[in-house]
Design a protein around this motif. Structure first.
Motif, short mmCIF file in Angstrom:
data_model
loop_
_atom_site.label_atom_id
_atom_site.label_comp_id
_atom_site.label_asym_id
_atom_site.label_seq_id
_atom_site.Cartn_x
_atom_site.Cartn_y
_atom_site.Cartn_z
N ARG A 1 -6.63 -1.14 -8.45
CA ARG A 1 -6.90 -2.04 -7.34
C ARG A 1 -7.74 -1.34 -6.28
O ARG A 1 -7.49 -0.19 -5.94
N ARG A 2 -8.74 -2.05 -5.80
CA ARG A 2 -9.60 -1.47 -4.76
C ARG A 2 -8.87 -1.47 -3.44
O ARG A 2 -8.16 -2.40 -3.10
N ARG A 3 -9.08 -0.41 -2.66
CA ARG A 3 -8.43 -0.25 -1.36
C ARG A 3 -9.49 -0.12 -0.29
O ARG A 3 -10.64 0.23 -0.55
N TYR A 4 -9.05 -0.37 0.94
CA TYR A 4 -9.95 -0.13 2.06
C TYR A 4 -10.17 1.36 2.23
O TYR A 4 -9.24 2.15 2.11
N SER A 5 -11.38 1.71 2.54
CA SER A 5 -11.72 3.11 2.77
C SER A 5 -10.97 3.62 4.00
O SER A 5 -10.97 2.95 5.05
N PRO A 6 -10.33 4.77 3.90
CA PRO A 6 -9.64 5.32 5.08
C PRO A 6 -10.60 5.56 6.24
O PRO A 6 -10.23 5.40 7.41
N TRP A 7 -11.83 5.94 5.93
CA TRP A 7 -12.81 6.17 6.99
C TRP A 7 -13.19 4.87 7.67
O TRP A 7 -13.41 4.83 8.88
N ALA A 8 -13.28 3.79 6.91
CA ALA A 8 -13.60 2.49 7.50
C ALA A 8 -12.48 2.03 8.42
O ALA A 8 -12.73 1.52 9.52
N MET A 9 -11.25 2.22 7.98
CA MET A 9 -10.11 1.82 8.80
C MET A 9 -10.04 2.67 10.08
O MET A 9 -9.78 2.15 11.16
N ALA A 10 -10.27 3.96 9.95
CA ALA A 10 -10.26 4.84 11.12
C ALA A 10 -11.38 4.47 12.09
O ALA A 10 -11.19 4.50 13.31
#
Length: 105
Positions: free
Chosen positions: A12-21
């Motif tokens: 499953r694809r996840r949101y990029s941690p860098w994008a969330m940060a």
């Protein structure tokens, strides 16, 4: 044995941690009204790293819209801060109209 691999669903694809940060940092900068320039820069850099991460591993990460939204928010904050903040005192000395001496008589 091959049947086990065929029935597996792709990861499953996840949101990029860098994008969330990046989006969280940009929203925090918005709460502070863009007054901390290093925080704005950090949000923009995190967004760029997030875009790079998503581009390199598109099968694993999503969140491109969060990155672009963080960059746009930081740019708007920078423009609004530059328009609202008064000019520095050294700059004001050059801009002020010199006194014509009428008050000194």
């Amino acid at each position: 044995m091959d049947g086990d691999n065929a029935t597996r669903s792709p990861a499953r694809r996840r949101y990029s941690p860098w994008a969330m940060a990046a989006i969280v940092t940009a929203l925090f900068a918005l709460l502070l009204q863009g007054s901390l320039v290093p925080l704005n820069l950090a949000a923009a850099l995190m967004a760029l790293v997030g875009l790079r991460q998503i581009r390199r591993e598109p099968e694993r990460y999503i969140g491109r819209a969060f990155c672009w939204l963080a960059i746009a928010l930081v740019l708007v904050l920078a423009l609004l801060t530059a328009m609202v903040e008064p000019m520095a005192p050294a700059v004001l000395d050059d801009v002020m109209v010199p006194d014509d001496g009428a008050g000194s008589r």
